[in-house]
Design an enzyme around this catalytic site. Structure first.
Site, PDB file in Angstrom:
ATOM      1  N   ILE A  41       0.830  -1.206   0.000  1.00  0.00           N
ATOM      2  CA  ILE A  41       0.000   0.000   0.000  1.00  0.00           C
ATOM      3  C   ILE A  41       0.859   1.249   0.000  1.00  0.00           C
ATOM      4  CG2 ILE A  41      -1.793   1.282   1.237  1.00  0.00           C
ATOM      5  CD1 ILE A  41      -2.735  -1.368   0.012  1.00  0.00           C
ATOM      6  N   THR A  42       1.867   1.267   0.856  1.00  0.00           N
ATOM      7  CA  THR A  42       2.749   2.428   0.926  1.00  0.00           C
ATOM      8  C   THR A  42       4.134   2.020   1.387  1.00  0.00           C
ATOM      9  OG1 THR A  42       3.002   4.667   1.851  1.00  0.00           O
ATOM     10  CG2 THR A  42       2.066   3.028   3.287  1.00  0.00           C
ATOM     11  N   GLY A  62       7.586   3.556   3.163  1.00  0.00           N
ATOM     12  CA  GLY A  62       8.149   4.665   3.909  1.00  0.00           C
ATOM     13  C   GLY A  62       9.619   4.457   4.173  1.00  0.00           C
ATOM     14  N   ALA A  63      10.260   5.471   4.751  1.00  0.00           N
ATOM     15  CA  ALA A  63      11.680   5.370   5.064  1.00  0.00           C
ATOM     16  C   ALA A  63      11.935   4.307   6.124  1.00  0.00           C
ATOM     17  CB  ALA A  63      12.194   6.732   5.534  1.00  0.00           C
ATOM     18  N   GLY A  95       9.583   1.731   6.956  1.00  0.00           N
ATOM     19  CA  GLY A  95       8.934   0.440   6.764  1.00  0.00           C
ATOM     20  C   GLY A  95       7.929   0.453   5.632  1.00  0.00           C
ATOM     21  N   ARG A  96       7.211  -0.650   5.515  1.00  0.00           N
ATOM     22  CA  ARG A  96       6.232  -0.811   4.444  1.00  0.00           C
ATOM     23  C   ARG A  96       4.888  -1.255   5.029  1.00  0.00           C
ATOM     24  NH1 ARG A  96      10.872  -3.627   1.951  1.00  0.00           N
ATOM     25  NH2 ARG A  96       9.846  -5.655   2.078  1.00  0.00           N
ATOM     26  N   LEU A  97       3.816  -0.824   4.369  1.00  0.00           N
ATOM     27  CA  LEU A  97       2.468  -1.198   4.783  1.00  0.00           C
ATOM     28  C   LEU A  97       1.825  -2.027   3.679  1.00  0.00           C
ATOM     29  CD1 LEU A  97       0.054  -0.907   6.786  1.00  0.00           C
ATOM     30  CD2 LEU A  97      -0.625   1.095   5.453  1.00  0.00           C
ATOM     31  N   LYS A 110       2.295  -4.177   8.889  1.00  0.00           N
ATOM     32  CA  LYS A 110       3.386  -3.202   8.944  1.00  0.00           C
ATOM     33  C   LYS A 110       4.696  -3.968   9.113  1.00  0.00           C
ATOM     34  CE  LYS A 110       2.612   0.715  11.038  1.00  0.00           C
ATOM     35  NZ  LYS A 110       2.304   1.749  12.061  1.00  0.00           N
ATOM     36  N   ASP A 141       2.780  12.387  15.638  1.00  0.00           N
ATOM     37  CA  ASP A 141       2.693  12.774  14.222  1.00  0.00           C
ATOM     38  C   ASP A 141       1.231  12.975  13.830  1.00  0.00           C
ATOM     39  OD1 ASP A 141       3.526  13.342  11.625  1.00  0.00           O
ATOM     40  OD2 ASP A 141       3.511  11.239  11.005  1.00  0.00           O
TER      41      ASP A 141
END
Length: 262
Positions: free
Chosen positions: A36-37, A39-40, A42-44, A59, A164
């Site tokens: 899905i996404t 990131g710096a 990790g991954r989802l 995650k 965040d």
């Protein structure tokens, strides 16, 4: 999960190929996990690992080749366990966050409830459309702002700061009524607690609100006129909330000084 864009040297496709998911997470799922996404940190993924008809959010924090392996493993374990514990505490204390289904801190993954619906950011933007007038009198938009303030206040009340807060890290889960297609309706769910921590510090709570305030002004500048509803609702959620709002004024002052100094 923080979705900051990965560095130029860490191409997402390259990283996914170099550090694939642990084999156990690819079987016996009825369909392969869907990225899905990226990131710096990790991954989802969306996966049906548990049951074919129950989607989950996976995650995964892959190894960081630039870190010492022992340090990397310790940091990954700490962050995975910390997020899982905070999510469990929120659920236990009545704060609506995704449920934790499974965790393997050694392998670096966390499996959560898949929250249907869309981010609050999208719902607000759809509501605003091209309008430039009458936003301050939009009762349904103001109601959503108050629900956001209440949700954050309830989270702070149980001793958790998000770290965040943005309208991208809140979801509106559709109501059971299929006739209700209003994008502002639905249950508010706070997500992405990868940077969260346990704290009852008024300063930490005020910084949490300040981060949201700045992000909201940047993402929804035309709706800044209704952001006060967030703070008003927040102030009514727990005994210390008024003190936090007073502290927020100090945090704003420091932020303005830093802006002037560059």
């Amino acid at each position: 999960m923080t979705t900051t864009t990965a560095t130029a040297t860490a191409d997402p496709a390259e990283q996914a190929h170099q550090f694939p998911l642990p084999k156990i997470l690819e079987y016996p799922a009825s369909t392969p996990p869907i990225l899905i996404t990226q990131g710096a940190e990790g991954r989802l993924y969306k996966t049906t690992y548990l049951l074919p008809d129950i989607p989950c959010a996976l995650k995964y924090r892959p190894p960081k080749p630039w870190r010492h392996p022992i340090l990397d493993q310790r940091l990954t374990k700490h962050r995975i366990l910390s997020e899982a514990r905070i999510l469990a505490k929120c659920r236990r204390d009545g704060v609506r966050v995704p449920a934790v289904y499974a965790v393997d801190e050694s392998a670096g993954w966390l499996m959560l409830e898949w929250v249907s619906g869309g981010p609050v950011r999208k719902s607000i933007n759809e509501r605003l459309g091209n309008r430039t007038e009458g936003i301050e009198n939009d009762a349904e938009l103001k109601d959503l702002m108050r629900r956001i303030g209440t949700a954050i206040g309830n989270m702070h009340k149980v001793g958790i700061v998000h770290g965040d807060l943005t309208t991208s890290n809140m979801m509106l889960e559709p109501l059971a009524n299929p006739q209700d297609d209003n994008p502002l309706h639905g249950e508010l769910v706070i997500i992405d607690l990868g940077l969260s921590s346990g704290s009852i510090s008024d300063e930490d709570r005020a910084v949490d609100l300040y981060v949201l305030e700045r992000a909201f002004g940047s993402t929804h500048p035309r709706a800044e006129c209704v952001f006060s509803e967030v703070l008003d609702a927040y102030g009514q959620t727990f005994k210390q909330a008024k003190v936090v709002l007073k502290k927020l004024e100090d945090v704003r002052m420091r932020g303005r000084k830093r802006s002037m100094l560059g």
